[in-house]
Design an enzyme around this catalytic site. Structure first.
Site, short mmCIF file in Angstrom:
data_model
loop_
_atom_site.label_atom_id
_atom_site.label_comp_id
_atom_site.label_asym_id
_atom_site.label_seq_id
_atom_site.Cartn_x
_atom_site.Cartn_y
_atom_site.Cartn_z
N TYR A 189 -10.34 -7.52 -4.07
CA TYR A 189 -9.73 -6.45 -3.28
C TYR A 189 -10.70 -5.96 -2.20
O TYR A 189 -10.33 -5.86 -1.02
CB TYR A 189 -9.35 -5.32 -4.23
CG TYR A 189 -8.76 -4.09 -3.61
CD1 TYR A 189 -7.55 -4.12 -2.95
CD2 TYR A 189 -9.43 -2.86 -3.70
CE1 TYR A 189 -7.00 -2.97 -2.40
CE2 TYR A 189 -8.89 -1.71 -3.17
CZ TYR A 189 -7.67 -1.76 -2.51
OH TYR A 189 -7.14 -0.62 -1.99
N1 LIG Z 1 -3.60 4.00 -4.60
C1 LIG Z 1 -4.90 4.03 -4.37
O1 LIG Z 1 -5.69 4.54 -5.20
C2 LIG Z 1 -5.48 3.47 -3.09
C3 LIG Z 1 -6.82 3.75 -2.80
C4 LIG Z 1 -7.37 3.22 -1.64
C5 LIG Z 1 -6.59 2.49 -0.76
N2 LIG Z 1 -5.28 2.25 -1.06
C6 LIG Z 1 -4.50 1.43 -0.11
O2 LIG Z 1 -3.33 2.12 0.28
C7 LIG Z 1 -2.32 1.17 0.64
C8 LIG Z 1 -0.99 1.57 0.00
O3 LIG Z 1 -1.07 1.41 -1.41
P1 LIG Z 1 -0.34 2.40 -2.45
O4 LIG Z 1 -1.41 3.00 -3.27
O5 LIG Z 1 0.61 3.27 -1.74
O6 LIG Z 1 0.39 1.35 -3.42
P2 LIG Z 1 1.90 0.81 -3.47
O7 LIG Z 1 2.86 1.90 -3.71
O8 LIG Z 1 1.84 -0.34 -4.42
O9 LIG Z 1 2.12 0.28 -1.99
C9 LIG Z 1 1.80 -1.02 -1.56
C10 LIG Z 1 2.77 -1.36 -0.47
O10 LIG Z 1 2.44 -2.66 0.06
C11 LIG Z 1 3.63 -3.43 0.12
N3 LIG Z 1 3.32 -4.85 0.00
C12 LIG Z 1 2.60 -5.46 -0.98
N4 LIG Z 1 2.59 -6.78 -0.79
C13 LIG Z 1 3.31 -7.02 0.33
C14 LIG Z 1 3.67 -8.20 1.03
N5 LIG Z 1 3.29 -9.42 0.60
N6 LIG Z 1 4.43 -8.09 2.15
C15 LIG Z 1 4.83 -6.87 2.58
N7 LIG Z 1 4.52 -5.72 1.96
C16 LIG Z 1 3.78 -5.80 0.85
C17 LIG Z 1 4.47 -2.93 -1.05
O11 LIG Z 1 5.85 -3.16 -0.84
P3 LIG Z 1 6.72 -4.33 -1.51
O12 LIG Z 1 6.24 -4.49 -2.92
O13 LIG Z 1 8.11 -3.79 -1.38
O14 LIG Z 1 6.46 -5.52 -0.65
C18 LIG Z 1 4.21 -1.43 -0.98
O15 LIG Z 1 5.06 -0.82 -0.06
C19 LIG Z 1 -2.83 -0.20 0.20
O16 LIG Z 1 -3.32 -0.91 1.32
C20 LIG Z 1 -3.98 0.14 -0.73
O17 LIG Z 1 -4.96 -0.87 -0.77
C21 LIG Z 1 -4.69 2.74 -2.20
#
Ligand SMILES: NC(=O)c1ccc[n+]([C@@H]2O[C@H](COP(=O)([O-])OP(=O)(O)OC[C@H]3O[C@@H](n4cnc5c(N)ncnc54)[C@H](OP(=O)(O)O)[C@@H]3O)[C@@H](O)[C@H]2O)c1
Length: 268
Positions: free
Chosen positions: A156
């Site tokens: 990641y």
């Molecule tokens: N949650 C945390 O603690 C955290 C911390 C630091 C950074 N982040 C970053 O924040 C961002 C959002 O994550 P989140 O925490 O909100 O998790 P999440 O709810 O799992 O969101 C991830 C999003 O990415 C989309 N996605 C995944 N694979 C994809 C693909 N192949 N094509 C198109 N869309 C895709 C998913 O939609 P579908 O499944 O519908 O495709 C979903 O909308 C990510 O980049 C993550 O690395 C999160």
């Protein structure tokens, strides 16, 4: 920048931080283009925005697929005469040690496929429009864990570090042509992604709503970086005394993981 004047392309907007950011940007009057794979979830976010008087469009796409990505770029360019902001927020995370990954090179390919290559392809697709317009802002959702040495997320973190470097090059080469970038270093956020690790149920985290607000700030104010104070402090520490910070932080995180596991077990 006034949100009401903006067209924002937002990936990963079917859930979590991206869906929250889409709702908040649309509530401020921006036109939001919602991208992710799950069409039903995208429709639900779209319906909520439209019911609140906002403007949204859905674009179901798997960003790991180059052909699908080219098609979605073509649709975005034809549907919207101006695109102001691209938020590369779609992502996947894998929590596994390097030693447990010796026969799992595909973990590294999977995270790169969406977190890095998916974002790069989309950015390259929209860049000619940004250059033609004389403006375009690209936001990257990254993590505080690139600012501080965190164990168990090498696949990641490699992909997010690559994304941050790409953003830096993009801005360095094109700032004089109106292209700007923001890297957002989120701390842990309560979403589907963090929920995949059971011990994190016991960890205090930022809400998805607040994290969505960070993407709004990144889109409207366009700072180079949005970071927590502790992330910035860790980065300064890593620049000045990387060995010391690594020796202090990594055992601390291992102890924290054990504490969280005990708490989760005792709550069962
Ligand atoms: N949650 C945390 O603690 C955290 C911390 C630091 C950074 N982040 C970053 O924040 C961002 C959002 O994550 P989140 O925490 O909100 O998790 P999440 O709810 O799992 O969101 C991830 C999003 O990415 C989309 N996605 C995944 N694979 C994809 C693909 N192949 N094509 C198109 N869309 C895709 C998913 O939609 P579908 O499944 O519908 O495709 C979903 O909308 C990510 O980049 C993550 O690395 C999160």
């Amino acid at each position: 920048m006034r949100a009401a004047d903006l067209t924002v392309v937002l990936t990963g907007s079917s859930s979590g931080i991206g869906a929250e950011a889409a709702r908040q940007l649309a509530a401020r009057g921006a036109t939001v283009c919602l991208l992710a794979r799950r069409a039903d979830e995208l429709e639900a976010v779209w319906a909520e925005i439209v019911a609140g008087g906002g403007t949204a469009h859905t674009y179901p796409v798997d960003l790991t697929d180059p052909d699908e990505t080219s098609e979605v770029v073509a649709r975005l360019l034809s549907d919207h005469p101006r695109i102001d902001v691209l938020v590369n927020n779609a992502g996947r995370s894998i929590r596994r040690s390097v030693a447990s990954s010796v026969d799992r090179a595909h973990d590294y390919e999977r995270t790169m496929a969406v977190n890095y290559l998916g974002a790069v392809r989309l950015t390259l697709g929209l860049l000619p429009r940004f250059l033609e317009q004389g403006h375009g802002h690209v936001v990257m959702s990254s993590t505080m864990s690139t600012q501080v040495p965190v164990p168990l997320f090498s696949a990641y973190l490699g992909s997010k570090a690559a994304l941050e470097s790409f953003a830096r090059s993009l801005a360095a080469e094109n700032a004089h042509r109106g292209i700007t970038t923001t890297v957002v270093n989120f701390p842990m956020v309560r979403t589907r992604m963090s929920g995949a690790t059971d011990i994190y149920a016991a960890m205090p985290m930022m809400s998805a709503r607040r994290a969505g607000g960070w993407l709004v700030k990144a889109s409207l104010d366009r700072p180079t970086r949005v970071s927590s104070l502790s992330g910035t402090a860790a980065e300064i520490g890593m620049a000045a005394v990387p060995g010391l910070v690594t020796r202090v932080v990594t055992p601390g995180i291992r102890r924290m993981d054990k504490r969280l596991a005990r708490r989760v077990r005792s709550a069962d």
